[in-house]
Design an enzyme around this catalytic site. Structure first.
Site, PDB file in Angstrom:
ATOM      1  N   TYR A 435       0.815  -1.223   0.000  1.00 28.67           N
ATOM      2  CA  TYR A 435       0.000   0.000   0.000  1.00 28.67           C
ATOM      3  C   TYR A 435       0.845   1.268   0.000  1.00 28.67           C
ATOM      4  O   TYR A 435       2.050   1.227   0.165  1.00 28.67           O
ATOM      5  CB  TYR A 435      -1.051  -0.001   1.093  1.00 28.67           C
ATOM      6  CG  TYR A 435      -0.675  -0.145   2.555  1.00 28.67           C
ATOM      7  CD1 TYR A 435       0.602   0.055   3.042  1.00 28.67           C
ATOM      8  CD2 TYR A 435      -1.681  -0.476   3.473  1.00 28.67           C
ATOM      9  CE1 TYR A 435       0.885  -0.065   4.395  1.00 28.67           C
ATOM     10  CE2 TYR A 435      -1.410  -0.605   4.828  1.00 28.67           C
ATOM     11  CZ  TYR A 435      -0.118  -0.396   5.278  1.00 28.67           C
ATOM     12  OH  TYR A 435       0.145  -0.514   6.612  1.00 28.67           O
ATOM     13  N   GLU A 436       0.150   2.386  -0.234  1.00 29.00           N
ATOM     14  CA  GLU A 436       0.778   3.702  -0.430  1.00 29.00           C
ATOM     15  C   GLU A 436       1.749   3.702  -1.600  1.00 29.00           C
ATOM     16  O   GLU A 436       2.771   4.386  -1.583  1.00 29.00           O
ATOM     17  CB  GLU A 436       1.487   4.171   0.846  1.00 29.00           C
ATOM     18  CG  GLU A 436       0.588   4.292   2.048  1.00 29.00           C
ATOM     19  CD  GLU A 436      -0.593   5.219   1.823  1.00 29.00           C
ATOM     20  OE1 GLU A 436      -0.533   6.058   0.906  1.00 29.00           O
ATOM     21  OE2 GLU A 436      -1.576   5.099   2.551  1.00 29.00           O
ATOM     22  N   GLY A 437       1.414   2.957  -2.638  1.00 26.19           N
ATOM     23  CA  GLY A 437       2.277   2.840  -3.805  1.00 26.19           C
ATOM     24  C   GLY A 437       3.173   1.628  -3.645  1.00 26.19           C
ATOM     25  O   GLY A 437       4.037   1.597  -2.767  1.00 26.19           O
TER      26      GLY A 437
END
Length: 582
Positions: A435-437
């Site tokens: 997550y978050e890229g």
């Protein structure tokens, strides 16, 4: 399980002997915040994590979150723990005093995040996302929105969430379909569905403030047509009290591999009332304020999990009796006497302590970026943080997951069953790489964008800073070896960076992940060099730092040469196979 032991002694060592905390605070006009104060705060934070959060980590994982009549029910103890956390002032630690924050240095925030992640990752996401939402609102929202929402986000009375992802729009946000239609009173009606929304709802009380990406009716196609909206769970009355429930609901809770105690929601927005944050069609610029803060926090999650797993594995290795001693005279012996077990433990520790130091150094650059009296110095520091953000996010979480797996391996078969708790660390650590890229996206960001900041001047300035530290440390008997080997890795990294300048997309894509790992290893070597140079004394801590620096130099840094060879191979081995042949 072993109790959680906060690494306060290591924090003290870094503050005093490696990072020059007192001088750094004086430089930015915060001399009243000294090491004694910082350590006392970290000690209290560590007590909360050890005494309140760690005991409910496993039970929270086993119970998980549930959706009951459309309402989220979190595991036993989590609501009480959150309210205690907020009442203790921990949600406001580094926040702006203008909105009720304490304005303490971000290094304390990042190290608090490390302890939160180590003791209870699912819990730590709640204040972390709230802090990110507050930063985005503070940077881009109207004064009215700031006055209404920031004080209660900072105090922890309300929490925040980030709503980006849709079933058809993950990394490629240009594909998102959520719509926002203007209302006559200046608000907007937001309609659509978002998935994977961490802390999308809970039963802690208060309001939940969503920052939602959506399209206006006349928005252009692609990412240039995305706007950001503040959408609260409850509308807020003129007197600040909570009013009617907004048109948003939890469609379901995601069934996940890990972080079971974290309410990760599918959110439905049905003409939910929201307010524009920032300029129309420039929502990504506003959202990236939150995302960049969250990417640093996610990197620290990998660090925290690795440190916690290491503590459990060391305790087990000292107690578990198996096999004969190396000289064959004793049987059974604690498995920490076996070379392979030591190898795994030392691999983990070499990352954790270097990562902790690099996190601290990066946090001090964030302080310079916000508070240094010289505008040029602020800009330099901000650029260095931007450069290091993908390295911290992806490097820390890759090494963090590998560390959790190695710690589990120390337990043998016991590591695979629930009783010992190690499989939870592995499951929880995995999400931080995604997550978050995803970490592949972070690597492409590094080679495709961050290496080119200011025409390459930013990365060159960091390389020069590292080289200067290495040259100085080479004069020290305690740091000469690690300085020499890190200089070799730095030379490989510099050559790689030069070779990738102007490269095509396939070349960047094939090299990106290996380059980021090479960058991370070099950065860890830099931190070990600084720690070894500061460890010329006779104390057990200093002796351990010297030994760990030597281990990293001889057993971990050699990976840099293999990575350089892989990068040199170019894109042909990756792209030559036809897609139909897979």
């Amino acid at each position: 399980m072993q109790p959680y032991l906060p690494p306060v002694a290591d924090y003290h060592f870094l503050l005093v002997e490696v990072l020059g905390f007192d001088a750094a605070m004086a430089e930015i006009g915060k001399a009243e915040i000294d090491t004694d104060l910082a350590v006392s705060i970290l000690e209290e934070a560590g007590k909360f994590c050890a005494q309140t959060l760690h005991p409910i980590n496993r039970s929270g994982d086993e119970e998980g979150c549930h959706l009951v009549n459309g309402e989220v029910k979190t595991p036993a103890g989590f609501g009480d723990a959150y309210r205690e956390f907020a009442q203790g002032g921990w949600t406001s630690l580094s926040a702006d005093p203008e909105y009720g924050g304490q304005g303490l240095p971000f290094i304390l925030q990042l190290w608090l995040d490390e302890m939160l992640s180590a003791s209870n990752l699912s819990f730590g996401l709640v204040p972390g996302l709230s802090r990110g939402a507050a930063e985005a609102i503070a940077a881009h929202a109207s004064e009215e929105l700031k006055a209404t929402y920031l004080p209660k986000l900072v105090s922890g009375e309300w929490t925040g969430a980030m709503a980006l992802t849709e079933s058809s729009a993950g990394t490629d946000l240009a594909l998102l379909k959520t719509k926002a239609t203007p209302n006559t009173d200046g608000s907007y009606a937001v309609t659509g569905q978002k998935i994977f929304i961490s802390t999308g709802d809970h039963d802690f009380g208060g309001n939940v403030i969503h920052l939602v990406l959506a399209r206006l009716p006349d928005a252009p196609e692609g990412v240039k047509g995305i706007s950001l909206f503040l959408v609260p769970k409850f509308l807020v009355n003129d007197d600040g009290s909570l009013g009617a429930r907004n048109g948003m609901s939890v469609g379901s809770l995601e069934e996940k591999m890990g972080i079971h105690a974290q309410p990760t929601c599918v959110m439905n927005y049905d003409d939910a009332i929201g307010w524009l944050v920032g300029e129309p069609n420039r929502g990504l610029a506003a959202m990236f304020t939150m995302m960049n803060a969250e990417r640093l926090m996610v990197g620290i999650q990998g660090l925290g999990i690795a440190g916690a797993a290491y503590g459990q594995a060391v305790g087990y290795a000292k107690e578990r009796l198996q096999g004969r001693s190396a000289d064959g005279t004793r049987n059974p012996v604690p498995i920490i006497e076996h070379a392979d077990v030591r190898r795994m433990l030392l691999n983990i520790r070499s990352f954790v302590e270097a990562g902790r130091a690099l996190a601290g150094w990066t946090a001090l650059q964030m302080e310079r970026a916000h508070h240094h009296p010289d505008a040029e110095e602020r800009a330099k520091a901000d650029a260095l943080v931007a450069l290091l953000t993908p390295v911290v996010k992806a490097g820390f979480t890759d090494f963090g997951f590998e560390s959790a797996v190695q710690a589990q391996q120390v337990f043998g078969g016991h590591g695979y069953i629930r009783e010992w708790g190690m499989e939870q660390y592995v499951r929880d650590a995995r999400i931080a790489q995604i997550y978050e890229g995803t970490n592949g996206v972070q690597a492409m960001d590094l080679v495709g964008r961050k290496f080119g900041l200011a025409g390459g001047a930013v990365v060159e300035s960091l390389f020069a800073l590292i080289a200067a530290d290495l040259a100085e440390a080479a004069k020290s008997e305690s740091a000469a070896l690690i300085a020499e080997r890190t200089a070799e890795a730095l030379a490989l990294l510099k050559q790689t960076t030069a070779n990738l300048k102007g490269a095509d997309v396939d070349s960047l894509g094939a090299a990106a992940v290996d380059t980021l790992r090479l960058f991370a290893l070099t950065s860890y070597g830099w931190m070990w060099t600084r720690m070894a140079a500061a460890s010329g004394g006779d104390s057990p801590l200093h002796a351990a730092k010297r030994d760990m620096a030597r281990y990293f130099a001889l057993r971990v840094l050699p990976q840099a040469h293999g990575l350089a060879r892989q990068i040199e191979a170019g894109p042909d081995p990756v792209m030559a196979i036809d897609a139909d042949a897979f």
